[in-house]
Scaffold this motif. Structure first.
Motif, PDB file in Angstrom:
ATOM      1  N   PHE A 117      14.228   2.614 -44.501  1.00 51.56           N
ATOM      2  CA  PHE A 117      14.584   3.208 -45.789  1.00 51.56           C
ATOM      3  C   PHE A 117      13.361   3.791 -46.477  1.00 51.56           C
ATOM      4  CE2 PHE A 117      15.446   3.201 -50.311  1.00 51.56           C
ATOM      5  CZ  PHE A 117      16.766   3.612 -50.403  1.00 51.56           C
ATOM      6  N   VAL A 125      16.896  10.139 -51.366  1.00 53.80           N
ATOM      7  CA  VAL A 125      17.353   8.818 -51.794  1.00 53.80           C
ATOM      8  C   VAL A 125      17.785   8.859 -53.253  1.00 53.80           C
ATOM      9  CG1 VAL A 125      16.699   6.404 -52.079  1.00 53.80           C
ATOM     10  CG2 VAL A 125      15.766   7.728 -50.173  1.00 53.80           C
ATOM     11  N   LYS A 130      14.472   1.620 -53.586  1.00 55.68           N
ATOM     12  CA  LYS A 130      15.476   0.692 -53.067  1.00 55.68           C
ATOM     13  C   LYS A 130      16.306   0.085 -54.200  1.00 55.68           C
ATOM     14  CE  LYS A 130      12.911  -0.696 -48.961  1.00 55.68           C
ATOM     15  NZ  LYS A 130      12.246  -1.797 -48.253  1.00 55.68           N
ATOM     16  N   LYS A 134      20.302   0.578 -54.632  1.00 58.34           N
ATOM     17  CA  LYS A 134      21.196  -0.567 -54.695  1.00 58.34           C
ATOM     18  C   LYS A 134      22.001  -0.546 -56.003  1.00 58.34           C
ATOM     19  CE  LYS A 134      21.052  -5.574 -54.954  1.00 58.34           C
ATOM     20  NZ  LYS A 134      20.171  -6.742 -54.975  1.00 58.34           N
ATOM     21  N   ILE A 168      18.911  -2.471 -46.277  1.00 57.86           N
ATOM     22  CA  ILE A 168      17.857  -1.483 -46.575  1.00 57.86           C
ATOM     23  C   ILE A 168      16.449  -2.076 -46.565  1.00 57.86           C
ATOM     24  CG2 ILE A 168      19.408  -0.008 -47.900  1.00 57.86           C
ATOM     25  CD1 ILE A 168      18.237  -1.075 -50.467  1.00 57.86           C
ATOM     26  N   SER A 169      16.324  -3.432 -46.528  1.00 51.25           N
ATOM     27  CA  SER A 169      14.992  -4.034 -46.653  1.00 51.25           C
ATOM     28  C   SER A 169      14.578  -4.942 -45.501  1.00 51.25           C
ATOM     29  CB  SER A 169      14.921  -4.858 -47.951  1.00 51.25           C
ATOM     30  OG  SER A 169      15.161  -4.049 -49.070  1.00 51.25           O
ATOM     31  N   SER A 173      15.836  -3.058 -40.369  1.00 52.51           N
ATOM     32  CA  SER A 173      16.836  -2.154 -40.948  1.00 52.51           C
ATOM     33  C   SER A 173      16.447  -0.698 -40.708  1.00 52.51           C
ATOM     34  CB  SER A 173      17.014  -2.421 -42.447  1.00 52.51           C
ATOM     35  OG  SER A 173      15.840  -2.092 -43.152  1.00 52.51           O
ATOM     36  N   CYS A 175      18.021   3.484 -41.420  1.00 56.36           N
ATOM     37  CA  CYS A 175      18.960   4.313 -42.169  1.00 56.36           C
ATOM     38  C   CYS A 175      19.044   5.705 -41.564  1.00 56.36           C
ATOM     39  CB  CYS A 175      18.518   4.453 -43.630  1.00 56.36           C
ATOM     40  SG  CYS A 175      18.443   2.899 -44.538  1.00 56.36           S
ATOM     41  N   TYR A 183      25.213   8.285 -46.575  1.00 56.95           N
ATOM     42  CA  TYR A 183      24.070   7.403 -46.366  1.00 56.95           C
ATOM     43  C   TYR A 183      24.564   6.180 -45.595  1.00 56.95           C
ATOM     44  CZ  TYR A 183      22.685  10.128 -50.467  1.00 56.95           C
ATOM     45  OH  TYR A 183      22.435  11.146 -51.352  1.00 56.95           O
ATOM     46  N   CYS A 185      23.005   2.677 -43.731  1.00 59.66           N
ATOM     47  CA  CYS A 185      21.874   1.810 -43.402  1.00 59.66           C
ATOM     48  C   CYS A 185      22.389   0.565 -42.702  1.00 59.66           C
ATOM     49  CB  CYS A 185      21.109   1.412 -44.666  1.00 59.66           C
ATOM     50  SG  CYS A 185      20.277   2.779 -45.505  1.00 59.66           S
TER      51      CYS A 185
END
Length: 199
Positions: A117, A125, A130, A134, A168-169, A173, A175, A183, A185
């Motif tokens: 990500f 994005v 992030k 989220k 995403i973290s 992960s 994406c 999107y 991921c």
């Protein structure tokens, strides 16, 4: 406007009130009914869009924990906005997903390659971080207000929040973004995934 109505003679006053009421009814009908209720058709549900726009290797193996329901925002523009969060439990299928372009009808030029990500361009994005991404996903739950049957209970939202973090973290992960529309991921190791659709 009401002052000008008061100075009109009684027949004109009635006509002016009628015009105001008719205009208000039309605005309510047009934006409330046409853009609101007609937007809530089966093809506008986020899980339907997810299945239409993402390859079956992902959709057939996805366990959906949370979805935002219908994707039309109640606004003057015809905006579509929604998310699906869940898990892909089959480790072999996760590897298969991460080895191909996951979005349907997406060429290599249109989709970003699978990347962490943080490596994807900030311009692609939503919110550029992030945390903002989220928050953007979770905020779509409130497009139609809490308590509607299209939303899952609050505990599922907390689980969704954790899954989005993982998707995403997590160290593994990856994406893939299809322009500014789709999107996807996936935590290739753990299985958490998030799909975000904006149009």
């Amino acid at each position: 406007m009401t002052l000008s109505i008061l100075v009109l003679s009684p027949p004109w006053r009635r006509l002016a009130k009628f015009v105001i009421v008719a205009t208000a009814c039309f605005v309510f009908w047009h934006y409330g009914i046409v853009h609101g209720l007609l937007g809530m058709r089966p093809e506008h549900h986020i899980t339907t869009i997810f299945r239409q726009r993402v390859k079956r290797v992902a959709t057939d193996n996805a366990t959906i924990v949370y979805d935002t329901g219908y994707v039309r925002q109640l606004s003057i523009q015809k905006d579509y906005d929604g998310a699906v969060v869940g898990r892909i439990n089959d480790a072999q299928k996760r590897k298969e997903i991460a080895s191909q372009i996951i979005h349907k009808n997406c060429s290599e030029q249109d989709c970003t390659p699978w990347s962490p990500f943080s490596a994807i361009g900030k311009g692609l994005v939503p919110g550029s971080t992030k945390e903002a991404f989220k928050g953007d996903i979770m905020s779509t739950a409130f497009l139609y207000g809490p308590g509607w049957q299209i939303h899952l209970p609050t505990p599922a939202r907390f689980e969704a929040s954790s899954l989005i973090d993982q998707a995403i973290s997590a160290p593994h992960s990856q994406c893939m973004f299809y322009g500014w529309i789709d999107y996807f991921c996936l935590d290739v190791e753990g299985g958490a995934f998030v799909y975000r659709y904006r149009w």
